[in-house]
Design an enzyme around this catalytic site. Structure first.
Site, PDB file in Angstrom:
ATOM      1  CG  ASP A   1      -0.256  -0.290   2.319  1.00  0.00           C
ATOM      2  OD1 ASP A   1       1.215  -0.236   2.774  1.00  0.00           O
ATOM      3  OD2 ASP A   1      -0.930  -0.508   3.984  1.00  0.00           O
ATOM      4  CB  SER A   2       4.571   2.071  -0.179  1.00  0.00           C
ATOM      5  OG  SER A   2       4.747   0.303  -0.852  1.00  0.00           O
TER       6      SER A   2
ATOM      7  CG  ASP B   1       0.191  -4.033   2.088  1.00  0.00           C
ATOM      8  OD1 ASP B   1      -0.178  -4.822   3.269  1.00  0.00           O
ATOM      9  OD2 ASP B   1       1.051  -3.236   1.847  1.00  0.00           O
TER      10      ASP B   1
ATOM     11  CE  LYS C   1       2.383  -5.788   3.958  1.00  0.00           C
ATOM     12  NZ  LYS C   1       2.352  -5.269   4.687  1.00  0.00           N
TER      13      LYS C   1
ATOM     14  CD  GLU D   1      -0.080  -1.601   8.498  1.00  0.00           C
ATOM     15  OE1 GLU D   1       0.582  -1.154   7.263  1.00  0.00           O
ATOM     16  OE2 GLU D   1      -0.280  -0.952   9.097  1.00  0.00           O
TER      17      GLU D   1
ATOM     18  CD  GLU E   1       7.143  -0.079   8.644  1.00  0.00           C
ATOM     19  OE1 GLU E   1       7.813   1.199   8.011  1.00  0.00           O
ATOM     20  OE2 GLU E   1       6.516  -0.954   8.071  1.00  0.00           O
TER      21      GLU E   1
END
Length: 277
Positions: free
Chosen positions: A53-54, A96, A126, A128, A195
Site C-alpha cells: 500500500d506504499s 497489502d 498482508k 497490519e 517494521e
C-alpha cells in the site's frame, strides 16, 4: 497458483518460506506496483514481491498509505501478477490489504480478502495489527487464504502514533508486540513483517516464532528483509531513512536521460535519418 506449464517446485510458496527459515536461508522481499518492475524483480531472483500500500506514497504521491483503495490495490496487483506469469517465474506475490478493508468486521475482511484473491492470481494478502485482528486472520486463513502479518511501526496507524519513530522501545510495548506475534502465528499467518523495532527485540521474536519474520528497519536477525523498490533504486531524493541501502541513483540517471532527449528534440538532432522511415 496456476502458472501454466511452470515447474511448481521453482515457485516460492508458504511452505518454501518455512523451509528457508528452518535452513537459515534469508528471504528477499521487494515491493512492486507495475508489470515491468515485477518482471525485472522476478528475473533477478527476488523471493517475494509485495504489492504494498506504499503505492499510495510512491505511485500516487499521498503523504500516507491511508488514501489508497482496495480497487486501486487490485489494479496494481493485477499488473504485478501478469509480470510474473511466465514459465520461469518463481516469486511469490503478496498483496497489502488497504486501510479500512479489514478493520470493520471479520465478515468484511473475509469478503475483501476473497475479492483480492479472485480478481487476480496472487498468492497471499498482508494485514497490519496484533491481537485486535487475530480473529480476522484466523477467519481468513481458515478458508484457505494465506496471510502475512505486520507488527511494529504500522503505517496504517500513523495518525495514532503521531510519528514514524522506532516502536516497542519501552518494555511494555515490547512485551505486547511479542504476544501479538504469537497470536498472529497461532491465528495461521505464514510470516510476519517487523517494521522499525529494536534489533534485539526482532531477534527475540524471530527466535520464538516458527514462521519467518521479515524485517524492515529491524536488524539483521530477521529471517528476511523487505524494502520499497523506489528507495533502493534511488528514485526518491527526499527519503533517506537509515534502514535503506541505495543500490542505484536512478533519479539522476533518468533526469539526465530526459534532459538529453529534450535537448535533442529542441536542436532537431532527433530523430535522425536512420531513426526515420
Amino acid at each position: 497458483m496456476n502458472r501454466g506449464n511452470q515447474q511448481k517446485s521453482a515457485h516460492v510458496t508458504t511452505r518454501r518460506l518455512l523451509d528457508m527459515k528452518e535452513k537459515g536461508e534469508k528471504i528477499s522481499v521487494l515491493t512492486a506496483y507495475d508489470f515491468t518492475m515485477a518482471r525485472i524483480l522476478d528475473r533477478a531472483g527476488v523471493d517475494v514481491i509485495l504489492v504494498g500500500d506504499s503505492a499510495s506514497n510512491v505511485f500516487s504521491g499521498h503523504n500516507t498509505t491511508l488514501p489508497i483503495t482496495i480497487d486501486e490495490m487490485i489494479y496494481h496487483a493485477r499488473a504485478v501478477v501478469k509480470g510474473v506469469q511466465t514459465e520461469t517465474s518463481r516469486a511469490m506475490v503478496v498483496i497489502d490489504m488497504p486501510f479500512m478493508s479489514y478493520q470493520l468486521s471479520g465478515e468484511e475482511a473475509l469478503r475483501n480478502a476473497g475479492k483480492i484473491m479472485k480478481e487476480h492470481e496472487c498468492d497471499a494478502v498482508k494485514l497490519e495489527g496484533g491481537y485486535v485482528i487475530a480473529e480476522t486472520v484466523k477467519r481468513i486463513t481458515d478458508v484457505g487464504i494465506p496471510v502475512m502479518g505486520h507488527l511494529g511501526l504500522m503505517p496504517q496507524s500513523i495518525y495514532k502514533y503521531g510519528s514514524y519513530k522506532v516502536r516497542a522501545q519501552e518494555e511494555r510495548e515490547a512485551e505486547q508486540l511479542l504476544e501479538d506475534a504469537r497470536l498472529i502465528e497461532e491465528a495461521g499467518a505464514f510470516a510476519i513483517v517487523l517494521e522499525k523495532i529494536p534489533s534485539k527485540l526482532a531477534e527475540t521474536v524471530t527466535r520464538q516464532l516458527s514462521i519467518p519474520t521479515i524485517g524492515i528497519g529491524a536488524g539483521g536477525s530477521c529471517d528476511g528483509q523487505v524494502l520499497v523498490i523506489n528507495d533502493i533504486l534511488g528514485l526518491n531524493r527526499e527519503f533517506h531513512p537509515r534502514f535503506v541501502r541505495r543500490y542505484a541513483d536512478l533519479d539522476a540517471v533518468i533526469e539526465n536521460a530526459v534532459m538529453r532527449y529534450v535537448d535533442d528534440v529542441r536542436s532537431g538532432s532527433f530523430p535522425s535519418a536512420d531513426e526515420s522511415y
